[in-house]
Write a protein that holds these residues in place. Structure first.
Motif, short mmCIF file in Angstrom:
data_model
loop_
_atom_site.label_atom_id
_atom_site.label_comp_id
_atom_site.label_asym_id
_atom_site.label_seq_id
_atom_site.Cartn_x
_atom_site.Cartn_y
_atom_site.Cartn_z
N THR A 146 1.14 -1.20 0.10
CA THR A 146 0.09 0.02 0.06
C THR A 146 0.83 0.72 -0.15
O THR A 146 1.84 1.14 0.41
N LEU A 147 0.44 2.67 -0.47
CA LEU A 147 0.97 3.68 0.03
C LEU A 147 -0.17 4.66 -0.09
O LEU A 147 -1.28 5.30 -0.06
N LYS A 148 0.14 5.53 1.25
CA LYS A 148 -0.73 6.15 2.01
C LYS A 148 0.11 7.74 1.38
O LYS A 148 1.66 8.24 1.65
N PRO A 149 -0.19 8.07 0.12
CA PRO A 149 1.61 9.40 -0.53
C PRO A 149 1.82 10.65 -0.25
O PRO A 149 0.72 10.64 1.09
N SER A 150 2.14 11.14 -0.39
CA SER A 150 2.40 11.97 -0.42
C SER A 150 1.42 13.48 -0.23
O SER A 150 0.29 13.63 -1.11
N ALA A 151 1.49 14.52 0.63
CA ALA A 151 0.17 15.04 0.63
C ALA A 151 -0.34 16.38 -0.30
O ALA A 151 0.93 16.47 -0.79
N ASN A 191 0.89 11.19 8.50
CA ASN A 191 -0.39 11.34 8.04
C ASN A 191 0.03 13.90 8.58
O ASN A 191 -0.23 14.16 7.63
N MET A 192 0.43 13.34 9.31
CA MET A 192 0.97 14.89 9.92
C MET A 192 1.51 15.66 9.36
O MET A 192 1.55 17.17 8.87
N SER A 193 2.53 15.05 8.93
CA SER A 193 3.91 15.40 8.03
C SER A 193 3.53 15.68 6.32
O SER A 193 4.85 16.46 6.33
N GLY A 194 2.65 14.85 6.34
CA GLY A 194 2.53 14.60 4.65
C GLY A 194 3.40 13.80 3.89
O GLY A 194 3.79 14.00 2.43
N GLN A 195 4.55 13.76 4.44
CA GLN A 195 5.66 12.24 4.03
C GLN A 195 4.88 11.09 3.35
O GLN A 195 4.15 10.08 4.07
N PRO A 196 5.47 10.99 2.36
CA PRO A 196 4.73 9.08 2.05
C PRO A 196 5.56 8.13 2.87
O PRO A 196 5.71 8.31 3.65
N ALA A 197 4.70 6.93 3.23
CA ALA A 197 4.65 5.90 4.03
C ALA A 197 3.79 4.65 2.62
O ALA A 197 2.98 4.71 2.71
N ALA A 198 4.24 3.59 3.01
CA ALA A 198 4.05 2.67 1.83
C ALA A 198 4.42 1.12 2.77
O ALA A 198 4.53 1.18 4.14
N THR A 199 3.68 0.25 2.57
CA THR A 199 3.77 -0.78 3.97
C THR A 199 4.39 -1.84 2.63
O THR A 199 3.69 -1.94 1.32
N VAL A 200 4.78 -3.35 3.15
CA VAL A 200 5.12 -4.53 2.52
C VAL A 200 5.16 -5.51 3.28
O VAL A 200 5.63 -5.31 4.47
N ASN A 201 4.32 -6.52 3.10
CA ASN A 201 4.78 -7.54 4.24
C ASN A 201 5.70 -7.66 4.36
O ASN A 201 6.66 -8.25 3.46
N CYS A 202 6.13 -8.53 6.13
CA CYS A 202 7.09 -8.63 5.69
C CYS A 202 6.76 -9.80 6.96
O CYS A 202 8.55 -10.34 7.14
N GLY A 203 6.74 -11.05 7.32
CA GLY A 203 6.41 -11.42 8.03
C GLY A 203 5.22 -12.29 8.00
O GLY A 203 4.01 -11.90 7.97
#
Length: 471
Positions: free
Chosen positions: A198-203, A414-426
């Motif tokens: 998933t990706l929560k993109p930049s604001a 979310n508050m900083s507006g930076q992008p954050a992604a997820t990948v399954n790791c285990g």
């Protein structure tokens, strides 16, 4: 079962890129794929309860139009005819938007959201709207309107939320492309608890028609490749989002050759919320080791928020939701989920000065997050301190008076507006997926997804979801 039947039933498992390639090669028709995905949804929905709006005839109509475009060389791109869903709070003209609540007379938008328009312009087939909990303020699939949405991995487990149905739809193979929304982790939590990319993109990168501080929309799918392809159409400017920033064009297609020389922070102590479960911690530390072994410069990142910030933010959200709740009629108030009523009622006790102080947590969190992560190309952290909890629970912690103890790793971005992604790791010992969060600098979404794609390709086999097992 005949060979044709076997091939047809497997179509729901194909990635967006595979579908586009096979459409172009005339090996598949969007109509065949639509029928396979309709069958898949009909098979799984009685248990998963991931879809709010699902109209097979409309899906078939869209697929026939796409089939004609491919046949005449007028396809709109590689995602033409590829199935997609959108969360129920993403406007589709004429489709009610109850936001997970059983309230009477939900809003019926007269126009599409920018996201919906981009998907339709690309020719993708919208399968319908996916479920969410009341007002999106739960990290589960519990809703006064929908009942309980459940994990595709095990119906006893939570979907995560608030992009609850989107998470289960992606994991269950309801087509490859899905859109969620996120104000504190609502894309990444379902992603982490259901093995998704998933990706929560930049604001402001993906335009919204109802922007709000910290709110973002983003792609959810089984692979980083799919969500990167989706970003190429979702991340286009639209004047309706008055909060959007003027980002330079981003190339989401090119993979990363290596991660040698990347400055990577490993953040495993949030200094707020719940402590990280040992199984989650071990899986996330193993991700950092994978990057370090490939030549990345991995350093420990100290905590940068505190419990006070998280408490004040939670209190502000309570006040915001209380303001909505108290405007409802007595009859409608009775329809809101009891947990939500108890949670937001806490906001009634704050006066104006309290509310301003609580609102100030947003700036404090933004400043702290950007300052702490500025020296890194990438930050590795848990998505949540815990793995999936029982589906019937509204939250990981069942006390509605408690602060949201599971979002201390997600909400800062979310508050900083930076992008954050997820990948399954285990996976935990009992098979629950564990997600890693990868975050980057504002506007570096394409670089972040390249790093996520690199990790996805280099993670150990035991960390890779076996999607075929969900059939």
């Amino acid at each position: 079962m005949s060979q044709l039947s076997k091939r047809t039933t497997a179509l729901h498992q194909l990635s967006a890129r595979e579908l586009g390639q096979r459409y172009a090669a005339k090996e598949l028709s969007p109509v065949d794929v639509a029928e396979a995905v309709i069958t898949r949804i009909q098979e799984r929905e009685p248990v998963l309860n991931a879809m709010y709006q699902f109209d097979p005839e409309d899906i078939r109509r869209q697929a026939r139009m796409s089939e004609k475009r491919w046949a005449t060389g007028q396809q709109r791109g590689a995602l033409d005819g590829v199935p997609a869903t959108v969360k129920e709070n993403v406007a589709r003209a004429g489709i009610p938007m109850p936001s997970g609540t059983a309230l009477a007379n939900p809003k019926v938008p007269s126009a599409n959201a920018p996201i919906t328009d981009r998907i339709l312009e690309a020719g993708s087939v919208i399968l319908g709207s996916t479920t969410m909990p009341d007002w999106g303020m739960l990290s589960s699939g519990v809703s006064s309107l929908h009942g309980i949405s459940r994990s595709a991995w095990n119906p006893a487990w939570t979907t995560g939320g608030s992009s609850a149905g989107a998470g289960s739809a992606a994991a269950a193979g309801y087509g490859p492309l899905h859109v969620g929304t996120d104000i504190g982790g609502s894309i990444r939590l379902p992603g982490g608890w259901q093995g998704l990319a998933t990706l929560k993109p930049s604001a402001g990168l993906i335009p919204l028609d109802a922007p709000y501080i910290g709110r973002a929309a983003g792609p959810m799918g089984r692979t980083v490749d799919d969500i990167a392809a989706f970003m190429s159409i979702l991340g286009r400017p639209d004047i309706r989002d008055y909060s959007a920033r003027p980002y330079a064009p981003m190339d989401f297609e090119n993979p990363r050759g290596n991660v040698r020389g990347l400055k990577v922070g490993l953040h495993t102590v949030a200094n707020a919320g719940a402590e990280v479960d040992p199984e989650v911690l071990a899986a996330v530390q193993a991700v950092a080791e994978t990057f370090a072994e490939a030549g990345a410069n991995v350093q420990r990142l100290d905590p940068f928020i505190d419990q006070g910030m998280l408490d004040r933010l939670d209190k502000f959200w309570r006040t915001r939701s209380w303001a909505d709740y108290r405007e409802l009629s007595e009859a409608d108030q009775a329809k809101v989920l009891d947990y939500i009523v108890r949670w937001c009622a806490g906001g009634a006790g704050f006066d104006g000065a309290d509310t301003i102080r609580n609102f100030g947590a947003i700036d404090q969190m933004q400043r702290a997050t950007i300052a702490a992560t500025a020296g890194f190309d990438l930050v590795i952290s848990p998505v949540s301190p815990m793995a999936a909890f029982p589906a019937e629970q509204p939250m990981p912690v069942v006390d509605p008076d408690a602060t949201m103890s599971h979002i201390a790793f997600t909400v800062p971005y979310n508050m900083s507006g930076q992008p954050a992604a997820t990948v399954n790791c285990g996976f935990t010992a009992n098979g629950r997926p564990i997600g890693v969060q990868l975050s980057g600098r504002v506007g570096a979404d394409a670089d972040l997804l390249r790093a996520a794609r690199w990790y996805e390709a280099h993670r150990p086999a035991q960390a890779t979801p076996n999607w075929l097992a969900l059939d």
